[in-house]
Design a protein around this motif. Structure first.
Motif, PDB file in Angstrom:
ATOM      1  N   GLN A   1      33.848  36.617  41.413  1.00 30.42           N
ATOM      2  CA  GLN A   1      34.492  37.378  40.347  1.00 30.42           C
ATOM      3  C   GLN A   1      33.673  37.386  39.053  1.00 30.42           C
ATOM      4  O   GLN A   1      33.601  38.407  38.371  1.00 30.42           O
TER       5      GLN A   1
ATOM      6  N   ARG B   1      32.233  40.761  37.263  1.00 25.79           N
ATOM      7  CA  ARG B   1      32.502  41.145  35.878  1.00 25.79           C
ATOM      8  C   ARG B   1      31.206  41.346  35.095  1.00 25.79           C
ATOM      9  O   ARG B   1      31.085  42.274  34.310  1.00 25.79           O
TER      10      ARG B   1
ATOM     11  N   ASN C   1      29.754  44.603  36.133  1.00 29.91           N
ATOM     12  CA  ASN C   1      30.556  45.691  35.580  1.00 29.91           C
ATOM     13  C   ASN C   1      30.275  45.867  34.091  1.00 29.91           C
ATOM     14  O   ASN C   1      30.200  46.985  33.594  1.00 29.91           O
ATOM     15  N   ILE C   2      30.107  44.766  33.372  1.00 27.68           N
ATOM     16  CA  ILE C   2      29.777  44.851  31.943  1.00 27.68           C
ATOM     17  C   ILE C   2      28.432  45.546  31.758  1.00 27.68           C
ATOM     18  O   ILE C   2      28.276  46.378  30.856  1.00 27.68           O
TER      19      ILE C   2
ATOM     20  N   HIS D   1      36.939  43.120  30.355  1.00 26.91           N
ATOM     21  CA  HIS D   1      36.152  42.217  31.199  1.00 26.91           C
ATOM     22  C   HIS D   1      35.675  40.995  30.411  1.00 26.91           C
ATOM     23  O   HIS D   1      35.747  39.873  30.918  1.00 26.91           O
TER      24      HIS D   1
ATOM     25  N   ARG E   1      38.683  38.690  29.918  1.00 24.81           N
ATOM     26  CA  ARG E   1      39.047  37.971  31.145  1.00 24.81           C
ATOM     27  C   ARG E   1      38.025  36.886  31.478  1.00 24.81           C
ATOM     28  O   ARG E   1      38.390  35.821  31.983  1.00 24.81           O
TER      29      ARG E   1
END
Length: 75
Positions: A24, A28, A31-32, A61, A64
């Motif tokens: 995970q 993230r 994705n960033i 993101h 989190r």
């Protein structure tokens, strides 16, 4: 305009990589990276919905990730 399009394709590549990951935190982070590319693309291409949406998603993101690190540090 070709260089701007390359940012969009690079962002898409980061999202494709993200979908293949199991961890995970790595998801993230990938994705960033994609969000950063999409923000640059949205700014340079003048596409405000892409710019605004990816700034919001990137913020979520980051939030989190900080939240996960804080909770794991307490444990």
């Amino acid at each position: 305009m070709f260089h701007v399009d390359l940012l969009g394709y690079l962002a898409g590549l980061f999202l494709l990589l993200m979908a293949s990951m199991k961890n995970q935190t790595h998801m993230r982070m990938c994705n960033i990276a994609g969000n950063v590319c999409f923000v640059a693309y949205g700014f340079l291409a003048g596409v405000m919905p892409v710019l605004v949406l990816n700034i919001i998603i990137m913020g979520l993101h980051v939030y989190r990730m900080v939240q996960a690190r804080t909770s794991s540090a307490k444990a």
